[in-house]
Design a protein around this motif. Structure first.
Motif, PDB file in Angstrom:
ATOM      1  N   GLY A  54      29.647  50.179  -6.418  1.00  0.00           N
ATOM      2  CA  GLY A  54      31.000  50.015  -5.900  1.00  0.00           C
ATOM      3  C   GLY A  54      31.058  50.164  -4.390  1.00  0.00           C
ATOM      4  N   ILE A  55      30.368  51.185  -3.873  1.00  0.00           N
ATOM      5  CA  ILE A  55      30.340  51.384  -2.420  1.00  0.00           C
ATOM      6  C   ILE A  55      29.653  50.206  -1.740  1.00  0.00           C
ATOM      7  CG2 ILE A  55      29.431  52.826  -0.565  1.00  0.00           C
ATOM      8  CD1 ILE A  55      29.715  55.226  -2.406  1.00  0.00           C
ATOM      9  N   GLY A  56      28.548  49.739  -2.325  1.00  0.00           N
ATOM     10  CA  GLY A  56      27.828  48.615  -1.733  1.00  0.00           C
ATOM     11  C   GLY A  56      28.657  47.343  -1.710  1.00  0.00           C
ATOM     12  N   THR A  57      29.412  47.104  -2.777  1.00  0.00           N
ATOM     13  CA  THR A  57      30.270  45.915  -2.816  1.00  0.00           C
ATOM     14  C   THR A  57      31.362  45.997  -1.757  1.00  0.00           C
ATOM     15  OG1 THR A  57      29.865  45.641  -5.189  1.00  0.00           O
ATOM     16  CG2 THR A  57      31.802  44.545  -4.269  1.00  0.00           C
ATOM     17  N   PHE A  58      31.984  47.164  -1.639  1.00  0.00           N
ATOM     18  CA  PHE A  58      33.026  47.339  -0.621  1.00  0.00           C
ATOM     19  C   PHE A  58      32.433  47.221   0.780  1.00  0.00           C
ATOM     20  CE2 PHE A  58      35.699  50.066   2.110  1.00  0.00           C
ATOM     21  CZ  PHE A  58      36.906  49.399   1.961  1.00  0.00           C
ATOM     22  N   GLN A  59      31.238  47.762   0.969  1.00  0.00           N
ATOM     23  CA  GLN A  59      30.567  47.657   2.268  1.00  0.00           C
ATOM     24  C   GLN A  59      30.315  46.194   2.626  1.00  0.00           C
ATOM     25  OE1 GLN A  59      26.408  48.684   2.352  1.00  0.00           O
ATOM     26  NE2 GLN A  59      26.578  49.665   4.355  1.00  0.00           N
TER      27      GLN A  59
END
Length: 321
Positions: A54-59
């Protein structure tokens, strides 16, 4: 030809090269998130897929938006003409954004062909580029125009502050400040999340899934003498992931030789140093010495199993030594 039309054509001729160059830079920036995702999360994503994915997608989303804004800013911020009209600035940003999308598309399709492990024919490359575009032309163009609009917004912002400045020099300084600030924001978005994630993992502030985290364990084995086998822990997950009672089980020729007690119980002719066996720490070593590990023409089958705190198990080494 009227003077206004001449001025318009001159502005377009002046802005087009800068827009195309900015588009090439922007195409490279749009390719950045894929490499950033691999660099940031490939080593730790398995600890908590839901959180880190999730963090990687938002990043990646934030990086894409900032990259497009920066792409639109470039032709305006680098222009020496302080009196550029805002509509021309927005047009230049839009052209740069659309060019960036096309460059990124060509790059991604070409690399997908060359990534198959063989040298493709020119027809393969052209097919990979043309057919997806032909089959999905309208959605692709809609997406490209939306991304070009983001770049145009970046150009609008720079042009707005440039017009509000007291003079040409102040306007150029303001536009460069915005440009550098956006570039700095991209750098922060790239570096800060993985640094924070690693720090939180080290402090055990993140719930880790032992079953998947065990996949990061790496163990090696080598024969240092005819009757000695040394097993070394190369990589290990956080200590909380491993079974505190028996983090590693070692089998040689199908016999449990995890520690000195296991060797004695099974009658395996070898001693273990240290007696407790393999420790769950990076760089830890354990040596098995004796007739049971001697290579008398037949290598010894060595299997190492890592055990998770939740009862999960994974074979991290299976080797004939």
């Amino acid at each position: 030809m009227t003077s206004d039309r001449q001025t318009t054509l001159q502005n377009l001729r002046r802005l087009l090269p800068a827009s195309l160059i900015a588009g090439l830079v922007g195409g490279g920036l749009l390719a950045l998130p894929a490499y950033v995702h691999t660099w940031c999360w490939s080593g730790i994503a398995c600890y908590n897929h839901g959180l880190f994915d999730g963090i990687g997608t938002f990043q990646n989303l934030v990086l894409g938006i900032l990259s497009l804004l920066l792409t639109g800013m470039l032709p305006v911020a680098l222009s020496r003409e302080g009196g550029m009209k805002r509509d021309f600035a927005v047009l230049a940003g839009g052209i740069a954004g659309f060019t960036a999308v096309m460059v990124n598309y060509l790059y991604s399709q070409a690399t997908s062909v060359f990534g198959h492990g063989y040298a493709p024919e020119l027809s393969d490359v052209l097919s990979a580029i043309i057919f997806p575009f032909a089959n999905h032309a309208l959605p692709f163009l809609a997406l490209a125009l939306a991304m070009a609009a983001l770049a145009a917004i970046g150009a609008f912002v720079v042009s707005f502050f440039r017009e509000r400045a007291a003079g040409p020099n102040e306007g150029a300084a303001a536009s460069r400040l915005i440009l550098c600030s956006t570039a700095a924001a991209i750098l922060v978005v790239v570096v800060l999340p993985p640094l924070a994630a690693h720090a939180m993992l080290g402090a055990e502030m993140i719930d880790v899934n032992p079953g998947t985290a065990l996949m990061t364990t790496a163990v090696s084995a080598e024969r240092t003498a005819p009757g000695i086998i040394v097993i070394t822990v190369e990589e290990t997950p956080p200590a909380s992931v491993l079974d505190p009672g028996k983090p590693f089980s070692v089998f040689m020729n199908g016999v449990d030789v995890s520690d000195a007690s296991a060797c004695a119980a099974s009658g395996f002719s070898a001693t273990v140093e240290p007696p407790g066996g393999l420790s769950p720490a990076k760089g830890a070593e354990a040596a098995w010495t004796g007739a049971g590990v001697s290579n008398n023409g037949t290598p010894v089958d060595v299997v190492v199993v890592a055990r998770g705190a939740d009862g999960s198990e994974i074979i991290v080494l299976s080797l004939r030594v």
